[in-house]
Design an enzyme around this catalytic site. Sequence first.
Site, PDB file in Angstrom:
ATOM      1  CD  GLU A   1      -6.114   9.728  -7.292  1.00 18.86           C
ATOM      2  OE1 GLU A   1      -6.461   9.013  -6.345  1.00 18.86           O
ATOM      3  OE2 GLU A   1      -5.237   9.519  -7.847  1.00 18.86           O
TER       4      GLU A   1
ATOM      5  CG  HIS B   1      -2.087   5.278  -1.771  1.00 17.51           C
ATOM      6  ND1 HIS B   1      -1.170   5.685  -2.707  1.00 17.51           N
ATOM      7  CD2 HIS B   1      -2.937   4.717  -2.604  1.00 17.51           C
ATOM      8  CE1 HIS B   1      -1.349   5.270  -3.957  1.00 17.51           C
ATOM      9  NE2 HIS B   1      -2.522   4.725  -3.882  1.00 17.51           N
TER      10      HIS B   1
ATOM     11  CD  GLU C   1      -6.773   2.402  -2.139  1.00 18.71           C
ATOM     12  OE1 GLU C   1      -6.174   3.527  -2.050  1.00 18.71           O
ATOM     13  OE2 GLU C   1      -6.665   1.715  -3.275  1.00 18.71           O
TER      14      GLU C   1
ATOM     15  CG  MET D   1     -10.084   7.921  -2.953  1.00 21.52           C
ATOM     16  SD  MET D   1      -8.778   7.953  -4.177  1.00 21.52           S
ATOM     17  CE  MET D   1      -7.772   9.480  -3.524  1.00 21.52           C
ATOM     18  CD  GLU D   2      -4.920   7.421  -2.799  1.00 19.82           C
ATOM     19  OE1 GLU D   2      -5.703   6.726  -3.097  1.00 19.82           O
ATOM     20  OE2 GLU D   2      -4.135   8.046  -3.477  1.00 19.82           O
TER      21      GLU D   2
ATOM     22  N   GLY E   1     -11.416   0.632  -7.645  1.00 21.06           N
ATOM     23  CA  GLY E   1     -11.156  -0.327  -6.398  1.00 21.06           C
ATOM     24  C   GLY E   1     -11.429   0.479  -4.984  1.00 21.06           C
TER      25      GLY E   1
HETATM   26 ZN    ZN Z   1      -3.140   3.796  -5.501  1.00 22.52          ZN
END
Ligand code: ZN
Length: 871
Positions: free
Chosen positions: A126, A306, A303, A268-269, A266
Amino acid sequence: MSNTASRTQFHLKDYKAPAFWIDKVDLTIRLNEAQTQVVAESHVIFNDKDWSWPQVLELDGDQLKLLDLKINGKKWTQFEEKNGKLFISEIPQEFTIEITTQIDPTSNKSGEGIYKSNNLYCTQCESQGFRKITYFVDRPDNMAIYSTRIEAPKAQYPFLLSNGNLVAKGDLENGRHFANWEDPFKKPSYLFALVAGDLDVIEDSFKTKSGKNVKLQVFADRGRGHRCQHAMDSLKWSMKWDEERFNLEYDLDLFMIVAVDDFNFGAMENKGLNIYNSVAALADAKTADDNTHYKITAIVGHEYFHNWTGNRVTCRDWFQLSLKEGLTVYRDQEFTADLFSRTFQRIEDVTGLRDAQFSEDAGPNAHPVRPLSAYSVDNFYTSTIYEKGAELIRMMEVILGREGFAKGIAKYFELFDGQAVTTDDFVHAMETANNADLKQFRLWYSQAGTPIVDVRSEHDIKSGKYTLHFKQTLPNTPDMSDKKPMHIPIKLGLVGMNSKKDLIDSNTLIQLKQTEMSVSFDGITEAVVPSLLRDFSAPVNLNYEYSDEDLLFLKANDSNLFNRFEASFRLQVAAIKDFYNAEKSSGSPKDYTALFKALADNLEHASEDPLFVSSILSTPSWGTFEQDMKDIDPISLDKAIDGFKKAKATALEKELCETFEDFKPGLEDFKLTPDAIGKRRLAGSALVLLSMLDDNKYLDWAEEMFNHPMMAARTPALGAFLNSKDQRANTIVKKFFDEFKNDGVIINKALYIKSALSYGGFSATLNEIKSSPEYNAKNSNNVRSVWRGLCWDNLSEFHKTSGENYKLLGDAVLEADKFNAHLSAGLVSTFDNFKRLAEPHHSLIKTQLERIVKTEGISANVFELATNALK
Ligand code: ZN
């Protein structure tokens, strides 16, 4: 990194679905250091709905070396590579394309695509990192089914992970092995992930409410397995909460979290394989304080949530980023509110919003929650998109009620599961489920800036008629003027000055839709103080001419705890402004005995709700003042805040000592209950305030806490030493650094503290840091920590009138920009609000920004932010 080619603006209004869809892709990734090979076999179909035939297939790519290209199994030569993109012509309407590329993860320091962190391979896609792995339709509306085969040397990389389910693994020749993964859910390319490495892992399981068993794994570098438990606990809490609150169940058989040291933000999902910055994942009592534990729980929740809000339903284009981020921030806020304390959570969220987002809205880079244009997609990851976006969701909950909102969420998934949609679609689901009209409310998505609501009251005690007059103003922002009035939900109460009770329903909600509106209440026969904008029901600046007595009254009597906090916040803001004016005119500030006495009252009853009282005791921060003052002398402001804290400490010395003695952490087990956190937080704040007094006794207390085995005790001790500006601080900070310099996670805290102290000036500290072998100038955590310590916690030094630290930050921006544009963009945004600063600061920073903008080959990210700041 020369991104100059991409320095064109793109616009929401130009959105068009791609000419070709890729709906299935089989990846084979042969990890081999600098010569890693990627084979992508994709099924491509022409989008005849939006385009007319014939068309050229346009694929995104970035720093790829093309080795081979086949269509339907045949070598293809009808293509052109331009500006990193691949244009393929003379193709049929449906076909299979096989693309072989070579990439170099070892020299990739951008934190995007496939790169190495310590000894493991990991990914970040992303928003546009997938194009650094292979040529692709790299945009979120292209959703495909992925399979991934990873090959790597077995001894070095025993774990080979990707999205979905593991379907096969085995050995290959030359000590290599493979793993095949299949993800049954369609997803956009930004959710692709891969990890290969030798890792510690802890395992657990979760039984979903429909009875499915999900295997849970948390991975970290070797030797760090014992720091994974808190993330695991947080994951299980999150899974349970989402089932209970939103009826959302996990959809795969496996959920993995991996912590890595090199990471741009921080976490990532990625579907089934979340990748985290190690500072946002790893914690135990010894190395992580309360704040870190709390944040990790929120991030793990974020996360995980998400998976539905982001992955199952994703964004049509990046202008819609808040569709998933605003909603998911709202969800993680609600999660920690339910888990810890609702009032405390709200205070923290509002404080954060006002510090960061209100400043952003008042600054040169102000943008709506759904932006209209941009140079760099990366610059969308702002507190406006995230935190203000969450406030928009929260307002819909306030307007529609909790049940109506839940119906809207259910409708959202009913209508859009498996699709890539827009913020408008979300609002539409809310409307449909509730038969409501949110047409005007949508303006919150398109109009930037923080609305101002001015309120005045009229009271005729005899007739009992009490009237409130509301007026909203929408300030101009650099992108827009002449805005339309917004739909603003205002929760309020009227608190009787004799009865000390709410005289109207405590859940009264007013919906301000016109520019001006008046509301009357009958039967109000005693004097009242209005308690306005309860729970901060809308992200606005609300003005009402409260007297100090009104605020002290609300602080003591409001049934809405958030507004009790708010009253004390307003009083403290006014006091600090007074200290500032006194500082500048060499006068003396007013007498604040009444305010301090009121704070002392809270401390007396602290054990009833320690977390809440700790919030009341906190002092408004720098960001609060930056957004509404002009011509700020930063050094006087820093002194004013310190002066106010010192006055508070002096007045409350006795109560603070008692608080510290009562609540200081002993040698009990580390517990993460609201009560335990609250008590430690109170003891910590007391210690930090006391350290401002010239009494060595308090530094002895701090030293005692510094020698405590728990980080939750040590952090406030460090804060106390930094605050004291005492000689002893230098020894303590040095000790702390030596203790943790070889710990890839905690070194960041140590670096931060070193900069925050900067004994002997920051430039000396910076030189010392740069020459320590443990410091890694390419690691974004390391770099960020050094600058945050200075810019967040050592403001007088940062703003030294020599301008030397501005120059050093300018250098750091340019240095970082050569390898990591996320990092450099984060650093340059520190300069955002320079126009609010007085001379010489204003001109000194301007010189730096001009130098940055003029530099050949800077990234689009930095270019956009710095140019806007200068405008
Ligand atoms: Zn987010």
